[in-house]
Design a protein around this motif. Structure first.
Motif, PDB file in Angstrom:
ATOM      1  N   ALA A 117     -49.174 -53.498 -56.191  1.00 22.52           N
ATOM      2  CA  ALA A 117     -47.910 -54.145 -55.840  1.00 22.52           C
ATOM      3  C   ALA A 117     -47.886 -54.515 -54.359  1.00 22.52           C
ATOM      4  CB  ALA A 117     -46.735 -53.239 -56.191  1.00 22.52           C
ATOM      5  N   ARG A 138     -49.971 -59.129 -59.405  1.00 21.87           N
ATOM      6  CA  ARG A 138     -49.026 -58.979 -60.512  1.00 21.87           C
ATOM      7  C   ARG A 138     -49.669 -59.278 -61.866  1.00 21.87           C
ATOM      8  NH1 ARG A 138     -46.274 -58.350 -56.627  1.00 21.87           N
ATOM      9  NH2 ARG A 138     -44.498 -59.100 -55.564  1.00 21.87           N
ATOM     10  N   GLU A 139     -50.614 -60.213 -61.862  1.00 23.26           N
ATOM     11  CA  GLU A 139     -51.292 -60.564 -63.109  1.00 23.26           C
ATOM     12  C   GLU A 139     -52.133 -59.382 -63.584  1.00 23.26           C
ATOM     13  OE1 GLU A 139     -54.612 -63.767 -64.545  1.00 23.26           O
ATOM     14  OE2 GLU A 139     -53.295 -64.312 -62.894  1.00 23.26           O
ATOM     15  N   TRP A 172     -51.284 -56.406 -64.070  1.00 26.37           N
ATOM     16  CA  TRP A 172     -50.916 -55.176 -63.358  1.00 26.37           C
ATOM     17  C   TRP A 172     -50.891 -53.979 -64.312  1.00 26.37           C
ATOM     18  CZ3 TRP A 172     -46.486 -51.974 -63.442  1.00 26.37           C
ATOM     19  CH2 TRP A 172     -46.307 -51.158 -62.325  1.00 26.37           C
TER      20      TRP A 172
END
Length: 130
Positions: free
Chosen positions: A31, A36-37, A39
């Motif tokens: 983070a 984010r992809e 995650w």
């Protein structure tokens, strides 16, 4: 040539609570890096590899470490312990209560491997990342 943009590393004791702590460390690091992809997949793989270190890898009284590396186009997660032997991906029966962790890791990650170290081993996964 591999361009390392950032890395973070942490050590955890051989304890069941360390699995969740390693997962949180991985999630927080990703983070902070703006990853984010995939995650959730990365956190799950970190958790599964940490669980393997706690249950099968790190000798009693020893720690294991987690290292996340942010390269130009991928994220690498490494779990290192000092225990003997190398982990093996199993083909476990659907009704078995355990034994699917490394299979799941191998299926989720873009790359998976284990490095036999002079003392212990490093299990690692890599995910393509923009």
């Amino acid at each position: 040539m591999v361009w390392v943009r950032a890395f973070r590393q942490e050590r955890f004791p051989r304890a069941r609570g360390s699995v969740g702590a390693a997962r949180r460390f991985a999630g927080d690091t990703l983070a902070d890096w703006g990853v984010r992809e995939r995650w959730h997949d990365m956190r799950l793989c970190a958790s599964e590899l940490a669980a393997n270190a706690v249950l099968h890898g790190a000798p009693t009284g020893r720690d294991f470490s987690i290292r996340l590396v942010r390269e130009l186009h991928r994220v690498v997660i490494e779990i290192r312990d000092t225990g003997p032997g190398l982990p093996v991906v199993q083909c476990t029966a659907l009704d078995a209560p355990s034994g699917r962790g490394l299979w799941l890791v191998r299926e989720l990650a873009d790359e998976f491997g284990v490095v036999d170290e002079p003392v212990g081993k490093t299990a690692w996964v890599a995910f393509a990342s923009g």
